[in-house]
Scaffold this active site. Sequence first.
Site, PDB file in Angstrom:
ATOM      1  N   HIS A 141       0.835  -1.208   0.000  1.00 16.91           N
ATOM      2  CA  HIS A 141       0.000   0.000   0.000  1.00 16.91           C
ATOM      3  C   HIS A 141       0.871   1.260   0.000  1.00 16.91           C
ATOM      4  O   HIS A 141       0.425   2.325   0.435  1.00 16.91           O
ATOM      5  CB  HIS A 141      -0.955   0.021   1.200  1.00 16.91           C
ATOM      6  CG  HIS A 141      -1.801  -1.203   1.324  1.00 16.91           C
ATOM      7  ND1 HIS A 141      -2.976  -1.371   0.638  1.00 16.91           N
ATOM      8  CD2 HIS A 141      -1.613  -2.344   2.038  1.00 16.91           C
ATOM      9  CE1 HIS A 141      -3.494  -2.553   0.926  1.00 16.91           C
ATOM     10  NE2 HIS A 141      -2.681  -3.172   1.767  1.00 16.91           N
ATOM     11  N   SER A 262      15.646  18.975 -17.488  1.00 20.47           N
ATOM     12  CA  SER A 262      14.603  20.000 -17.506  1.00 20.47           C
ATOM     13  C   SER A 262      15.136  21.235 -18.203  1.00 20.47           C
ATOM     14  O   SER A 262      16.314  21.573 -18.073  1.00 20.47           O
ATOM     15  CB  SER A 262      14.180  20.347 -16.071  1.00 20.47           C
ATOM     16  OG  SER A 262      13.392  21.518 -16.039  1.00 20.47           O
TER      17      SER A 262
END
Length: 431
Positions: A141, A262
Amino acid sequence: MIERYSREEMSNIWTDQNRYEAWLEVEILACEAWSELGHIPKADVQKIRQNAKVNVERAQEIEQETRHDVVAFTRQVSETLGEERKWVHYGLTSTDVVDTALSFVIKQANDIIEKDLERFIDVLAEKAKNYKYTLMMGRTHGVHAEPTTFGVKMALWYTEMQRNLQRFKQVREEIEVGKMSGAVGTFANIPPEIESYVCKHLGIGTAPVSTQTLQRDRHAYYIATLALIATSLEKFAVEIRNLQKTETREVEEAFAKGQKGSSAMPHKRNPIGSENITGISRVIRGYITTAYENVPLWHERDISHSSAERIMLPDVTIALDYALNRFTNIVDRLTVFEDNMRNNIDKTFGLIFSQRVLLALINKGMVREEAYDKVQPKAMISWETKTPFRELIEQDESITSVLTKEELDECFDPKHHLNQVDTIFERAGLA
């Protein structure tokens, strides 16, 4: 498929030139088969084999008039022959050629994909063995659960890809078949021996029953299998993306000198390769619907599947070939931060050993519910106050009166989680 996500070896299989060459080979083999039955003079077959040539531009020019690609093709081929041209397409219907040749082309694509799969599996096996005992945090989870090893994670991927390889080999038997049974599949104007001869020489099987077409459940199964392989790649790629998060940083895709992450942020090192695989997998899976909708053709045939397959089959095989090759290189060159893996184990103050303490108490005679109710409150306090879990355990006399220091040492030893790794690897075929 656009060139950006294509490799030349696979793209060349889906060119018009290769398609027409496959059609021509089917036509020539059919003539040879007729000759074996004594229907066509061997000399004519030899001339056809020697002189028949494909000219894509000329065939497409003729198609502008005929509006039928196979008729255009046979007329173009006939232009390269003499009197023997009368035997070209003898007893055949268009789909005898098209479907059989398509299966032959798919076989060529499958040969590449199978090699891709085997190479990827080899890389996974190597990674699994290299990091067999490299402890890392297992997460359920998205939350820390118990330690595992990076090698076990790679072994999991390895066994999944082994299953994918077996499924792929199975679907090859389904998809790599031809049919030359005539207009409605009854062999009315062509004996079954022609089909058997042609398919045998192409290295493909024969459909036991067909209509004018091969049944498209075969192609649906094929596309679904390729989509499942792509989905496995996506699953693995998403794992790399999550493990490369700054907060985790347990692995990182190779970052080449001069590479930029980037246009605005010079510090960025992003998992763009794995993100690329994720997107390609979505595209491949998207074709499952198309493949399934191609199955219910009308009666003995219609061509509603044809336009879809001309797009779908090249796209899926080219994209999967690209994805397998790119992701193999990503995994092969993956940077693994073993220190970060070990440090992340310690981030939850020892909480990950709660089950070990629980089981130790049960083993010493405590009822499970009582043991659970003693351990869980300590775990909650540890989580909320950032107090080491073991420290809280050792402050509880009802626990320390049952468990010795040595027994607690065993409970909090992460190496305990290596005990069955050898067994796991043996079961995975990685011993």
